[in-house]
Design a protein around this motif. Structure first.
Motif, PDB file in Angstrom:
ATOM      1  N   ALA A  59      -6.955  -7.294   6.212  1.00 43.33           N
ATOM      2  CA  ALA A  59      -5.572  -7.425   6.678  1.00 43.33           C
ATOM      3  C   ALA A  59      -5.293  -6.478   7.833  1.00 43.33           C
ATOM      4  O   ALA A  59      -4.467  -6.770   8.705  1.00 43.33           O
ATOM      5  CB  ALA A  59      -4.602  -7.144   5.531  1.00 43.33           C
ATOM      6  N   THR A  60      -5.994  -5.340   7.860  1.00 47.01           N
ATOM      7  CA  THR A  60      -5.822  -4.378   8.950  1.00 47.01           C
ATOM      8  C   THR A  60      -6.707  -4.724  10.145  1.00 47.01           C
ATOM      9  O   THR A  60      -6.275  -4.636  11.304  1.00 47.01           O
ATOM     10  CB  THR A  60      -6.164  -2.953   8.467  1.00 47.01           C
ATOM     11  OG1 THR A  60      -5.355  -2.632   7.343  1.00 47.01           O
ATOM     12  CG2 THR A  60      -5.921  -1.934   9.561  1.00 47.01           C
ATOM     13  N   PRO A 104       2.883  -7.718   0.106  1.00 43.69           N
ATOM     14  CA  PRO A 104       1.678  -6.967  -0.269  1.00 43.69           C
ATOM     15  C   PRO A 104       1.570  -6.659  -1.753  1.00 43.69           C
ATOM     16  O   PRO A 104       0.473  -6.689  -2.317  1.00 43.69           O
ATOM     17  CB  PRO A 104       1.805  -5.673   0.554  1.00 43.69           C
ATOM     18  CG  PRO A 104       2.625  -6.060   1.736  1.00 43.69           C
ATOM     19  CD  PRO A 104       3.598  -7.091   1.229  1.00 43.69           C
ATOM     20  N   GLU A 105       2.695  -6.389  -2.412  1.00 43.60           N
ATOM     21  CA  GLU A 105       2.640  -6.013  -3.828  1.00 43.60           C
ATOM     22  C   GLU A 105       2.259  -7.169  -4.741  1.00 43.60           C
ATOM     23  O   GLU A 105       1.913  -6.963  -5.910  1.00 43.60           O
ATOM     24  CB  GLU A 105       3.985  -5.422  -4.279  1.00 43.60           C
ATOM     25  CG  GLU A 105       5.166  -6.377  -4.216  1.00 43.60           C
ATOM     26  CD  GLU A 105       5.876  -6.372  -2.870  1.00 43.60           C
ATOM     27  OE1 GLU A 105       7.006  -6.895  -2.806  1.00 43.60           O
ATOM     28  OE2 GLU A 105       5.302  -5.844  -1.893  1.00 43.60           O
ATOM     29  N   HIS A 123      -9.208  -5.358  -3.705  1.00 45.07           N
ATOM     30  CA  HIS A 123      -8.093  -4.607  -3.122  1.00 45.07           C
ATOM     31  C   HIS A 123      -8.535  -3.911  -1.838  1.00 45.07           C
ATOM     32  O   HIS A 123      -7.799  -3.906  -0.840  1.00 45.07           O
ATOM     33  CB  HIS A 123      -7.573  -3.578  -4.125  1.00 45.07           C
ATOM     34  CG  HIS A 123      -6.318  -2.887  -3.680  1.00 45.07           C
ATOM     35  ND1 HIS A 123      -5.100  -3.520  -3.638  1.00 45.07           N
ATOM     36  CD2 HIS A 123      -6.096  -1.626  -3.227  1.00 45.07           C
ATOM     37  CE1 HIS A 123      -4.172  -2.681  -3.190  1.00 45.07           C
ATOM     38  NE2 HIS A 123      -4.757  -1.515  -2.936  1.00 45.07           N
ATOM     39  N   ASP A 151       3.582  -5.638  13.001  1.00 41.33           N
ATOM     40  CA  ASP A 151       3.332  -6.041  11.614  1.00 41.33           C
ATOM     41  C   ASP A 151       3.563  -7.548  11.519  1.00 41.33           C
ATOM     42  O   ASP A 151       4.566  -8.013  10.998  1.00 41.33           O
ATOM     43  CB  ASP A 151       4.249  -5.280  10.663  1.00 41.33           C
ATOM     44  CG  ASP A 151       3.847  -5.477   9.200  1.00 41.33           C
ATOM     45  OD1 ASP A 151       2.879  -6.217   8.952  1.00 41.33           O
ATOM     46  OD2 ASP A 151       4.508  -4.899   8.314  1.00 41.33           O
ATOM     47  N   ARG A 162      -0.048  -9.643  -3.724  1.00 37.43           N
ATOM     48  CA  ARG A 162      -1.297 -10.260  -3.287  1.00 37.43           C
ATOM     49  C   ARG A 162      -2.417 -10.117  -4.310  1.00 37.43           C
ATOM     50  O   ARG A 162      -3.118 -11.087  -4.617  1.00 37.43           O
ATOM     51  CB  ARG A 162      -1.730  -9.666  -1.938  1.00 37.43           C
ATOM     52  CG  ARG A 162      -0.831 -10.085  -0.792  1.00 37.43           C
ATOM     53  CD  ARG A 162      -1.172  -9.341   0.483  1.00 37.43           C
ATOM     54  NE  ARG A 162      -0.157  -9.568   1.514  1.00 37.43           N
ATOM     55  CZ  ARG A 162      -0.067  -8.894   2.641  1.00 37.43           C
ATOM     56  NH1 ARG A 162      -0.940  -7.912   2.900  1.00 37.43           N
ATOM     57  NH2 ARG A 162       0.891  -9.155   3.513  1.00 37.43           N
ATOM     58  N   PHE A 207      -8.940  -6.551   0.891  1.00 38.23           N
ATOM     59  CA  PHE A 207      -7.637  -6.968   1.407  1.00 38.23           C
ATOM     60  C   PHE A 207      -7.124  -5.985   2.455  1.00 38.23           C
ATOM     61  O   PHE A 207      -6.600  -6.380   3.495  1.00 38.23           O
ATOM     62  CB  PHE A 207      -6.624  -7.067   0.257  1.00 38.23           C
ATOM     63  CG  PHE A 207      -6.706  -8.362  -0.522  1.00 38.23           C
ATOM     64  CD1 PHE A 207      -7.764  -9.233  -0.361  1.00 38.23           C
ATOM     65  CD2 PHE A 207      -5.713  -8.699  -1.429  1.00 38.23           C
ATOM     66  CE1 PHE A 207      -7.840 -10.417  -1.080  1.00 38.23           C
ATOM     67  CE2 PHE A 207      -5.760  -9.886  -2.144  1.00 38.23           C
ATOM     68  CZ  PHE A 207      -6.836 -10.738  -1.972  1.00 38.23           C
ATOM     69  N   ILE A 208      -7.265  -4.690   2.169  1.00 35.03           N
ATOM     70  CA  ILE A 208      -6.813  -3.673   3.126  1.00 35.03           C
ATOM     71  C   ILE A 208      -7.622  -3.763   4.419  1.00 35.03           C
ATOM     72  O   ILE A 208      -7.069  -3.769   5.526  1.00 35.03           O
ATOM     73  CB  ILE A 208      -6.938  -2.270   2.512  1.00 35.03           C
ATOM     74  CG1 ILE A 208      -5.982  -2.115   1.326  1.00 35.03           C
ATOM     75  CG2 ILE A 208      -6.656  -1.198   3.555  1.00 35.03           C
ATOM     76  CD1 ILE A 208      -6.182  -0.828   0.538  1.00 35.03           C
ATOM     77  N   PHE A 222      -2.073 -14.068   1.598  1.00 34.08           N
ATOM     78  CA  PHE A 222      -1.655 -13.134   2.650  1.00 34.08           C
ATOM     79  C   PHE A 222      -0.286 -13.468   3.242  1.00 34.08           C
ATOM     80  O   PHE A 222       0.230 -12.701   4.047  1.00 34.08           O
ATOM     81  CB  PHE A 222      -2.718 -13.065   3.742  1.00 34.08           C
ATOM     82  CG  PHE A 222      -3.938 -12.291   3.315  1.00 34.08           C
ATOM     83  CD1 PHE A 222      -3.898 -10.924   3.214  1.00 34.08           C
ATOM     84  CD2 PHE A 222      -5.108 -12.953   2.982  1.00 34.08           C
ATOM     85  CE1 PHE A 222      -5.002 -10.202   2.798  1.00 34.08           C
ATOM     86  CE2 PHE A 222      -6.222 -12.250   2.558  1.00 34.08           C
ATOM     87  CZ  PHE A 222      -6.174 -10.870   2.472  1.00 34.08           C
TER      88      PHE A 222
END
Length: 233
Positions: free
Chosen positions: A93-94, A203-204, A86, A110, A206, A89-90, A199
């Motif tokens: 993805a950022t 998001p909820e 998790h 976004d 993934r 991923f943050i 991806f």
């Protein structure tokens, strides 16, 4: 079919029926996941990741568990993997959109949500590729070492929390399997495409999809192990 197979099938069917027969179950879980994402990541991976290893063991040995399997230690390991995944991923993805913009690419604020399909696909692939090339190999190796530690300490919780002899365990690893199959084949041909799809999802979903992939990979690894054993027999 063994009795244990019937129990496993009944558990899966019961879970499906729960979400089908109880309409409020899905929104309730979704609300909890949104409010407590790391807790849900831990639980999803603890359940699905451990299930994947049990399915793989069933394919390879005709049993879901054995004396040194270590059900509880593996649940703890997979739950911890959920926390790390998790976080990754943050971070990726950022960070990947910033990296691509630093290379001169133009992206909407976004892009994964608001970009056209080509932009979303390209960005999802880039995130997956960077994560699986830069992060996944060391992470997979660490997971392999911890799994070997569980086996060598008898699968007990007490043994799990004993010191890990990393240098010795690294020497016991089947590097032909790790390099020749896990790194060279599963990363480019399974993980990068699979996490590209990850991806592209909301998001909820993934982390749940990523946890479910653990079951698929467990089956792939089990079949590859059986094939290798047949070839050397």
């Amino acid at each position: 079919m063994k009795f244990t197979d019937l129990i496993a099938a009944a558990a899966v069917v019961s879970a499906i029926l729960l979400f089908t027969a109880v309409p409020d179950a899905v929104p309730a879980l979704g609300g909890f996941a949104e409010a407590h994402p790391f807790i849900m990541s831990f639980l999803k991976f603890a359940i699905l990741g451990t299930l994947g290893e049990m399915v793989a063991l069933r394919i390879a040995t005709k049993r879901y568990t054995h004396r040194t399997f270590g059900l509880m230690p593996r649940c703890l390991v997979w739950g911890s993997i959920g926390l790390v995944i998790h976080t990754a991923f943050i971070v990726y993805a950022t960070g990947t959109p910033n990296f691509l913009m630093g290379l001169g690419f133009s992206l909407p604020p976004d892009a994964l949500a608001d970009g056209d399909f080509a932009t979303r696909l390209g960005l999802a692939f880039s995130i997956s590729a960077l994560m699986n090339i830069l992060f996944a190999p060391l992470f997979m190796l660490a997971h392999g070492v911890v799994s070997m530690h569980i086996e060598k300490t008898g699968g007990s919780l007490l043994g799990f929390f004993s010191p890990i002899h990393i240098s010795k365990l690294l020497g016991d690893i089947d590097w032909n399997m790790v390099w020749g199959f896990v790194f060279k084949k599963t990363i480019p041909f399974f993980w990068i495409p699979a996490h590209t799809i990850t991806f592209l999802l909301p998001p909820e979903l993934r982390v749940l999809f990523a946890a479910a992939l653990g079951i698929v990979l467990g089956v792939i690894l089990a079949l590859a192990s059986l094939k290798r054993n047949e070839a050397t027999a």
